[in-house]
Write a protein that holds these residues in place. Structure first.
Motif, PDB file in Angstrom:
ATOM      1  N   ARG A 427       0.117   7.520  59.566  1.00  0.00           N
ATOM      2  CA  ARG A 427       0.593   8.397  58.891  1.00  0.00           C
ATOM      3  C   ARG A 427       2.406   7.986  58.794  1.00  0.00           C
ATOM      4  O   ARG A 427       3.032   8.453  57.796  1.00  0.00           O
ATOM      5  N   ALA A 428       2.852   7.528  60.051  1.00  0.00           N
ATOM      6  CA  ALA A 428       4.308   7.363  60.147  1.00  0.00           C
ATOM      7  C   ALA A 428       4.621   6.036  59.113  1.00  0.00           C
ATOM      8  O   ALA A 428       5.714   6.526  58.590  1.00  0.00           O
ATOM      9  N   VAL A 429       3.802   5.278  59.230  1.00  0.00           N
ATOM     10  CA  VAL A 429       4.240   3.881  58.355  1.00  0.00           C
ATOM     11  C   VAL A 429       4.071   4.497  56.860  1.00  0.00           C
ATOM     12  O   VAL A 429       5.012   3.773  56.066  1.00  0.00           O
ATOM     13  N   TYR A 430       3.190   5.190  56.589  1.00  0.00           N
ATOM     14  CA  TYR A 430       3.224   5.804  55.047  1.00  0.00           C
ATOM     15  C   TYR A 430       4.273   6.436  54.557  1.00  0.00           C
ATOM     16  O   TYR A 430       4.689   6.412  53.676  1.00  0.00           O
ATOM     17  N   GLN A 431       4.679   7.452  55.645  1.00  0.00           N
ATOM     18  CA  GLN A 431       6.007   8.147  55.288  1.00  0.00           C
ATOM     19  C   GLN A 431       7.183   7.370  55.263  1.00  0.00           C
ATOM     20  O   GLN A 431       8.093   7.679  54.351  1.00  0.00           O
ATOM     21  N   VAL A 432       7.297   6.499  56.073  1.00  0.00           N
ATOM     22  CA  VAL A 432       8.326   5.506  55.837  1.00  0.00           C
ATOM     23  C   VAL A 432       8.334   4.744  54.716  1.00  0.00           C
ATOM     24  O   VAL A 432       9.382   4.394  53.988  1.00  0.00           O
ATOM     25  N   GLY A 433       7.308   4.154  54.353  1.00  0.00           N
ATOM     26  CA  GLY A 433       6.921   3.145  53.346  1.00  0.00           C
ATOM     27  C   GLY A 433       7.352   3.820  52.030  1.00  0.00           C
ATOM     28  O   GLY A 433       7.931   3.250  50.947  1.00  0.00           O
ATOM     29  N   THR A 434       6.745   5.170  51.897  1.00  0.00           N
ATOM     30  CA  THR A 434       7.043   5.891  50.498  1.00  0.00           C
ATOM     31  C   THR A 434       8.595   6.434  50.504  1.00  0.00           C
ATOM     32  O   THR A 434       8.728   7.116  49.357  1.00  0.00           O
ATOM     33  N   GLY A 435       9.111   6.297  51.538  1.00  0.00           N
ATOM     34  CA  GLY A 435      10.452   6.893  51.431  1.00  0.00           C
ATOM     35  C   GLY A 435      10.700   8.485  52.005  1.00  0.00           C
ATOM     36  O   GLY A 435      11.727   9.205  51.710  1.00  0.00           O
ATOM     37  N   ALA A 442      10.320   9.603  61.599  1.00  0.00           N
ATOM     38  CA  ALA A 442       8.938   9.195  61.673  1.00  0.00           C
ATOM     39  C   ALA A 442       8.646   8.991  63.415  1.00  0.00           C
ATOM     40  O   ALA A 442       7.702   9.413  63.806  1.00  0.00           O
ATOM     41  N   VAL A 443       9.596   8.467  63.820  1.00  0.00           N
ATOM     42  CA  VAL A 443       9.379   8.139  65.430  1.00  0.00           C
ATOM     43  C   VAL A 443       9.430   9.503  66.115  1.00  0.00           C
ATOM     44  O   VAL A 443       8.577   9.830  67.126  1.00  0.00           O
ATOM     45  N   SER A 444      10.193  10.391  65.859  1.00  0.00           N
ATOM     46  CA  SER A 444      10.312  11.644  66.254  1.00  0.00           C
ATOM     47  C   SER A 444       8.908  12.753  66.238  1.00  0.00           C
ATOM     48  O   SER A 444       8.821  13.287  67.079  1.00  0.00           O
ATOM     49  N   ALA A 445       8.499  12.349  65.135  1.00  0.00           N
ATOM     50  CA  ALA A 445       7.144  13.128  64.831  1.00  0.00           C
ATOM     51  C   ALA A 445       5.989  12.684  65.279  1.00  0.00           C
ATOM     52  O   ALA A 445       4.863  13.245  65.224  1.00  0.00           O
ATOM     53  N   TYR A 446       6.169  11.581  66.231  1.00  0.00           N
ATOM     54  CA  TYR A 446       4.812  11.082  66.884  1.00  0.00           C
ATOM     55  C   TYR A 446       4.039  12.215  67.700  1.00  0.00           C
ATOM     56  O   TYR A 446       4.656  13.072  68.469  1.00  0.00           O
ATOM     57  N   GLY A 447       2.690  12.078  67.482  1.00  0.00           N
ATOM     58  CA  GLY A 447       2.034  13.285  67.905  1.00  0.00           C
ATOM     59  C   GLY A 447       1.883  14.640  67.169  1.00  0.00           C
ATOM     60  O   GLY A 447       0.719  15.317  67.448  1.00  0.00           O
ATOM     61  N   THR A 448       2.584  14.753  66.233  1.00  0.00           N
ATOM     62  CA  THR A 448       2.372  15.869  65.461  1.00  0.00           C
ATOM     63  C   THR A 448       1.711  15.594  63.912  1.00  0.00           C
ATOM     64  O   THR A 448       1.569  16.750  63.568  1.00  0.00           O
ATOM     65  N   TYR A 449       1.533  14.169  63.528  1.00  0.00           N
ATOM     66  CA  TYR A 449       0.805  14.171  62.388  1.00  0.00           C
ATOM     67  C   TYR A 449      -0.648  14.560  62.408  1.00  0.00           C
ATOM     68  O   TYR A 449      -1.119  14.445  63.464  1.00  0.00           O
TER      69      TYR A 449
END
Length: 451
Positions: A427-435, A442-449
């Motif tokens: 989830r995190a890498v997709y959010q970062v990759g797509t801008g 994304a780092v701060s949201a870990y565990g909430t996806y």
């Protein structure tokens, strides 16, 4: 053909199971076949005996073995049925396809007409929702069964902690990229094996007029080009750090920092001009569309999963471009590290034997026949998937993964990263990759996806 393979499509519900308790769950009722004379065992192919399999039961044994899974078709398994029937001609083997398999298999196993052998997955182990799929499983590590487990790569065998083995891999999976070998040969370039080489190769193809040196599916998160490129790299950064894995699995918010190097790498990858996300947006799905776009013949490297690769052979005849201009292709790791390729080795489909099977001895005998280098390699090649065996040279399509040094072969089965933690990374890498997110967000949201 000594056996009958029927692909039975059904829409299973709990109500239908209750109403049809005498029917095989997941299969349509069918007329009972007329009794037929028992066949006499035929002479067995001596080459098969030389391969190592010797029947342990009476070759005249007669019974019905049912195998249940989620595939729409399983011709590769049918071929194994045929070969098994050379030893046991009176054993009928039937594959049944079940709709919504992951949610229904527990109900089916708890019912009156449970299968003798069924598909299982490592990620089901330890989850209450799938407890029945584990509880009903025979311990395939029992030496008395005689399975050749040593022929399978040990890092993809489920580690239960107590020495039992409720399932065994029959296919494996990984992430990588399809390579158009003709384009590389014409350009005078070698397939890259490090990140720096990858960037240089992409730059060289651009200079030669290639608009898209690399492509992949980007519309959705699951097996997107972001996951396929970064997941193996991420595993390389945490595999040797037990504390990191512990925090990641526990959904510890601070564990998001362990994703930072991987997220920075995807930003670098996009910034280095290896892929054009606008062009990738035209690829509608991560299977057919990926394969057919690759078969257009103008993309040197197509990022995808091993599951997508399994569909290439059948789709060669569906691509007008490939029919007109066929080319050799292979599947290789995506080199995201300067240290070299990482082979992310994962089990795909696994088989379990129902310990309550009325024909348990014959079900175990079929598994003893199947779990050998010859049969596993044959079935994997017929299905187009990577074999779980130690020697990957049998199928040249996947041979490059066999060249990866052992120190760079990683498996979540070994270092213990859970599927829930992997979902957070995806989830995190997709959010970062797509801008959609910055790296910090994304780092701060870990565990909430969402899981």
């Amino acid at each position: 053909m000594k056996n009958t393979l029927r692909i039975l499509l059904s829409a299973l519900t709990v109500l239908s199971l209750a109403a049809c308790s005498q029917a095989k769950p997941g299969a349509k009722p069918e007329a009972k076949p007329e009794a037929k004379p028992e066949a006499k065992p035929e002479a067995t192919d001596t080459s098969m005996n030389e391969a190592g399999f010797k029947p342990a039961l009476d070759p005249a044994s007669s019974c019905h073995i049912s195998v249940t899974g989620g595939y729409n078709n399983f011709e590769a398994l049918e071929a194994e049925f045929d070969r098994f029937n050379k030893y046991y001609p009176n054993v009928e083997l039937l594959f049944t396809k079940v709709d919504d398999y992951n949610n229904m298999i527990g109900i089916i196993l708890d019912g009156k007409d449970a299968p003798d052998i069924y598909v299982n997955y490592s990620w089901m182990y330890g989850r209450e929702q799938y407890k029945s799929s584990i509880d009903h499983a025979e311990n395939l590590a029992d030496p008395a069964l005689g399975l050749d487990l040593d022929c399978i790569r040990s890092n993809i065998i489920l580690n239960t902690g107590d020495g039992t083995l409720p399932m065994v891999p029959v296919f494996s999976n990984t992430y990588g990229m399809l390579v158009n070998n003709s384009l590389f040969e014409k350009a005078g370039l070698n397939v890259p094996k490090s990140y720096q080489e990858l960037v240089e190769v992409c730059r060289a193809f651009h200079e030669k007029g290639c608009a898209n040196p690399m492509m992949g599916f980007s519309r959705e998160e699951l097996t997107s080009l972001f996951t396929v490129t970064i997941y193996p790299y991420f595993c390389g950064t945490v595999a040797q750090d037990a504390e990191a894995v512990k925090k990641l699995n526990a959904m510890d918010p601070s564990a998001g920092e362990y994703m930072r190097p991987a997220l920075e790498k995807i930003v670098q990858f996009l910034g280095d001009g290896c892929v054009d996300l606008d062009a990738c947006e035209e690829i509608e799905n991560n299977y057919d569309a990926v394969i057919l776009r690759f078969f257009e013949g103008d993309v040197p490297m197509m990022i995808c999963s091993g599951d997508a690769v399994s569909g290439t052979k059948k789709r060669e005849s569906r691509s007008e471009a490939f029919i007109a201009n066929p080319f050799p292709y292979t599947f290789v790791p995506v080199p995201m590290s300067d240290e070299g390729n990482v082979f992310l080795d994962m089990p795909n489909l696994q088989f379990s034997v129902n310990r309550d099977s009325p024909d348990l001895d014959m079900a175990n005998e079929f598994m003893r026949f199947l779990i050998t280098p010859r049969e596993l390699n044959e079935m994997a090649q017929n299905k187009g998937l990577m074999a779980p065996t130690k020697d990957l040279s049998f199928n040249s399509l996947y041979a490059a993964f066999g060249d990866v040094p052992e120190s760079r072969i990683l498996s979540p089965e070994v270092f213990g990263l859970t599927d829930d933690a992997v979902i957070q990374l995806r989830r995190a890498v997709y959010q970062v990759g797509t801008g959609e997110m910055t790296i910090d967000e994304a780092v701060s949201a870990y565990g909430t996806y969402d899981q």
